[in-house]
Design an enzyme around this catalytic site. Structure first.
Site, PDB file in Angstrom:
ATOM      1  N   GLY A  97       0.819  -1.194   0.000  1.00 45.66           N
ATOM      2  CA  GLY A  97       0.000   0.000   0.000  1.00 45.66           C
ATOM      3  C   GLY A  97       0.859   1.252   0.000  1.00 45.66           C
ATOM      4  O   GLY A  97       2.070   1.195   0.235  1.00 45.66           O
ATOM      5  N   CYS A  98       0.218   2.378  -0.295  1.00 47.10           N
ATOM      6  CA  CYS A  98       0.960   3.628  -0.402  1.00 47.10           C
ATOM      7  C   CYS A  98       1.466   4.091   0.962  1.00 47.10           C
ATOM      8  O   CYS A  98       2.663   4.343   1.132  1.00 47.10           O
ATOM      9  CB  CYS A  98       0.089   4.683  -1.074  1.00 47.10           C
ATOM     10  SG  CYS A  98      -1.572   4.848  -0.384  1.00 47.10           S
ATOM     11  N   TYR A  99       0.570   4.182   1.931  1.00 54.97           N
ATOM     12  CA  TYR A  99       1.041   4.570   3.263  1.00 54.97           C
ATOM     13  C   TYR A  99       2.091   3.594   3.789  1.00 54.97           C
ATOM     14  O   TYR A  99       3.130   4.018   4.294  1.00 54.97           O
ATOM     15  CB  TYR A  99      -0.130   4.616   4.250  1.00 54.97           C
ATOM     16  CG  TYR A  99      -1.086   5.769   4.111  1.00 54.97           C
ATOM     17  CD1 TYR A  99      -0.656   7.095   4.173  1.00 54.97           C
ATOM     18  CD2 TYR A  99      -2.459   5.549   3.968  1.00 54.97           C
ATOM     19  CE1 TYR A  99      -1.549   8.149   4.082  1.00 54.97           C
ATOM     20  CE2 TYR A  99      -3.360   6.598   3.883  1.00 54.97           C
ATOM     21  CZ  TYR A  99      -2.914   7.900   3.942  1.00 54.97           C
ATOM     22  OH  TYR A  99      -3.801   8.943   3.857  1.00 54.97           O
ATOM     23  N   THR A 155       4.252   1.866   2.298  1.00 53.35           N
ATOM     24  CA  THR A 155       5.567   2.069   1.678  1.00 53.35           C
ATOM     25  C   THR A 155       6.300   3.239   2.321  1.00 53.35           C
ATOM     26  O   THR A 155       7.467   3.134   2.712  1.00 53.35           O
ATOM     27  CB  THR A 155       5.392   2.306   0.160  1.00 53.35           C
ATOM     28  OG1 THR A 155       4.815   1.141  -0.432  1.00 53.35           O
ATOM     29  CG2 THR A 155       6.723   2.623  -0.496  1.00 53.35           C
TER      30      THR A 155
END
Lengths: 342, 342, 342, 342
Positions: free
Chosen positions: A148-150, A152
């Site tokens: 996921g973005c967060y 990472t």
């Protein structure tokens, strides 16, 4: 050329994958699916791709995905878990940009995502696609759970501290700010321009699906469960995540040197000089995480600032990085774009 | 009618004071100064005020400030400390929206603001203008140090916890996000639209001038020095501050009830229902601080979300609130505007 | 106090009506309806209204609209035409903020709006609510067709020229730019923040519903059909319309004097000094149209710049202005707010 | 590799040139100058370039510009005219991104730019660098006057009509909207974020420097002087120009076919399908002009919509396109980037 398929290409991770693949050099997009837009030219939906992508969306049933070398799932959660099995059986590698294979514990996944998991067996096989941690396992995988973005931004920011064992792992705080594209290209009131522009708010404070993913990743490197408070915020950016991370220092150490050493050989993690404040626009459109580490007033609180483009290093770019690893290509192939500033 | 003067009316706190005073009802703007724009009609510089303010900027020397009942300093730091003395001697009350009188310790002030203080004696007399803490002292004051924008949002968010003694005062964290108007109306590269739009960054992590102000305010209510990590961020909002505050809970308590009780009689502090996430646009243009308190997953970290409009409750609105108190007016006079949403 | 009802209060014109009525002084909101949100507190949907509006949305069936003095329709097109008749019969005045009663020719309306008109008889009775043209007819009306946002900005900008007969009425051009709130608070992809932010585009060039409305209004004052090219654009503003109007001058005349004279007694139209360029933010939140007129290089093309806040003078504010006229109140009652700048 | 120098690299056209040149493949940046920032690493000023540009700004005096093959002037107006002569004498080709060599008539230039021209002789030699018009002359030039941003969008939009002689050349209208980066990276109040965000305004209606440049270009292809009303607007975009162009049709013709034929072999001009509305984000970061042509309601007004990225096709990208032509490279070399959407 690697033959690439994309399932669910009408969202933001889909169009970003196409942007990156159009200039990749060693991969060729050969199929892109959308049930809803089947028959429509990709460039009619995304005019930025005119002259770059000359395909139509196709119904998944007749898109020939099983003749691809790799298929990216740029779908909502719950799709890849239904379709990965047959693709893998056909010898196709699978990279899921959604969350279906990110959590090791199926029960935990089912609790946070509110559905039964359709292929628990594959959960065990899937490799979490954070190359800076899992590079070798990724090279040998068939099925990648793209982070996921967060997760990472947070993991790359906290890893050096936890690996070195210099902070208290029970009281971590991740105060994260995301651009609105992180919410996807679904028609919803709360992400309309007049709602999200000139506005700032937290959301999901009681609990957000990326919390268990981050805890899992950090727990692995810490070697023990971590305590994490995670507060995401919606900020009027199109793209970008800024994670401001707080940890309690338990040992005196040269933090700058620690971070520089940890990421010295990582092409996609850039440790800024001491005293820096990374900006989201300095990674806009690029597959890079820029990090600065601070120790305000010399106290015992470490502050790490970590920025990524949520659609690139936080999604499509990292997925291409994983594809490069899966196929033995140079890890940076097609990922050398310069951020767009201003 | 109270006769009002404004020194330095060409910045954002100046134009906001004029907006509020134009509809105040019991105060009348009678002089506004600017060395640089002397002779220019206010409405030529700020076309939003056409039909509402019919004054010209005047040079401070001949503006007749000493015939006002109250003078607001909407100036850079370091001006009010030079001019307050003579106004006070003439019987004029003074409200400084800059920082000259905010810190009790002159040496501390001089360290953070990088200049000698011109009137240390007045520092001792000045009253810190946070009515929710100092209401009675403000009523009897001649000279008000109007709080900074971050300090207002942070103090209002943490006060109930510190007053009740339920959190560890040595490990507080204030992760704050501000709109760009907080940087003022000075021509500078880093706040140009192409630099600040679609961009998010922290700044001043090693140390920011609002840190000692917040520490002083929180220390008073805690009854002991507090440990605070303060990280401000610049976010692409015109107006608005969002403070995300973290504290370690040391005692089990009904947090929602604590906050509601503390602010039950405060007109300008709105405690949202449990589970809420306040948005900056819900206070846009209004003199109100909206607060929500969370205890994620029932752990020992309290998360407080506190939003204000930096130009209203964080500056001009609070200054008018202080003026109302100074002159025995209803505290809400002229401050009942409804936030502008969307 | 005038008892006010609002039908369809969950959109942007609804929340703006509530913002204005909350401080009106002579009108009181007594019912607000929403089929979908019936039972929900208004302030839960619009937190900006906490402390200002203490009502719940009700189902139209049991909201008691027929006991109101006036009902505003802040609904999609096609609703007011079904419900106005019975309200009028009950002695309630009706102000429709949608388009149901704006076009005199029912056939024309049905062509542009794609539905049959449910009460053609009322079309004949309805008065077009542009007070700067129709003030006396409005005072005596029961049913007001509140003008569209673009039509307000364009008509106020071109009226002086057409009334004076100094331009060619067959070759008018209206190049208009609107903020995104003009598209309403419906969940749609094309007005999501990531689609509309940092983006600019024209739309509806082949034909837009406001075209016949503008042509009708201009034709009335010109005394003959006008030729108009109307190009609307979507611009990344929350609020605001900027109309740039072009006409061919047929007679030499002092344009500045013409405009100033035409609007000398109009409180809500502000003719700027010669050489000015009005900004949308100079009307943000206020019921005013600011206008400048130019004749570049002394040629025969007149350029008029006309700005309004689409939600105020372009919708809710103008509706309240019409209500004031309907009930014999001062036209400016409740409409003296100062624009919010910055 | 072509050795490239950039004079004045601290502005937006400078950083954009570096972004494009970093991935060009046949050109190498070897010197970049700034008097003010001499000695500073480029990547410290523009963190987006970390890892991509490893140079320092140098003082022009010792930057070795005369050893370059080509020098770009990304400077304010009035610099290149002083320095081009000596570079040309040293065999260096010169591309001026400012306006010094754009107008053939020196007297006209001096009137609009308010200074004496330092090298009128070179004005006669310079070639106006709009490849879609002047390709062959550019190939053989030493000195290129790179077109302005507005002039590029407007000329490409109107050329087909004027070349074909199908519109009245005496009553053209160009209603143009520009992002704020068009105003440059100078510290000025009116382009601060709180001034330019959520705001829209026209400027320069009485006369703008791009007017004579556009008139000159259009006049050449029309074979006679043209009459043009040009109204630029500032819009809250970082990048992007949208030109809405109006002309009176004098002859019936298939407009879509006219435009498609004119640009059939132009790689950087994209004529959209009939009925389209180009968006600025569909060219963000890319060297392309996208155009749509309309004839609303079949009347005699042609409406052309033309969008570019002001920093790419409107400045740095077009300059690189010109460089490619000057050095016999493929015209598209280094200019095949995919626009960044969202």
């Amino acid at each position: 050329m690697i033959k690439v398929g994309i399932v669910g290409g009408t969202g933001y991770t889909g169009v970003e994958l196409m942007r990156l693949l159009a200039r990749h050099g060693a991969a060729q997009l050969s199929a892109i699916t959308s049930r809803k837009e089947a028959g429509m030219a990709v460039a009619d939906l995304f005019p930025s791709l005119r002259g770059h992508v000359d395909l139509q969306f196709r119904d998944p049933a007749d898109a020939g995905l099983d003749r691809c070398d790799v298929v990216f799932f740029a779908t909502p959660n719950g799709i890849a878990m239904q379709e990965a099995e047959s693709l893998l059986a056909a010898g196709v590698k699978v990279i899921d940009l959604a969350a279906d294979f990110r959590l090791e514990e199926v029960a935990e996944w089912e609790k946070w995502y509110g559905m039964s998991h359709a292929s628990p067996r594959l959960v065990a096989e899937a490799v979490y696609g954070l190359p800076e941690v899992n590079r070798e396992r990724i090279r040998n995988a068939r099925l990648i759970a793209n982070p996921g973005c967060y997760p990472t931004a947070v993991q790359l920011g906290l890893l050096p501290l936890l690996e070195a064992g210099v902070v208290d792992p029970t009281s971590l705080i991740a105060d994260c700010k995301s651009g609105v594209s992180g919410a996807g290209r679904k028609a919803e009131v709360h992400t309309l321009f007049p709602e999200a522009a000139d506005n700032f708010k937290a959301y999901g404070v009681p609990g957000h699906r990326h919390l268990p993913e981050i805890r899992q990743g950090l727990g692995r490197v810490a070697g023990r469960p971590v305590g994490l408070t995670f507060v995401p915020h919606l900020t009027p950016l199109i793209r970008g995540i800024h994670a401001t991370l707080y940890a309690r220092l338990e040992r005196d150490i040269d933090l700058q040197e620690l971070f520089e050493r940890r990421y010295a050989s990582e092409h996609f993690v850039d440790v800024l000089p001491a005293g820096s404040h990374p900006e989201t626009r300095a990674v806009r459109g690029a597959n890079v995480c820029r990090i600065a580490v601070h120790r305000p007033q010399g106290g015992d609180t470490v502050v790490v600032l970590s920025v990524i483009d949520n659609l690139v290093k936080g999604a499509a770019g990292q997925a291409v990085q994983n594809m490069n690893l899966l196929f033995g290509l140079p890890e940076t192939q097609g990922l050398d774009g310069v951020p767009l500033l201003p």
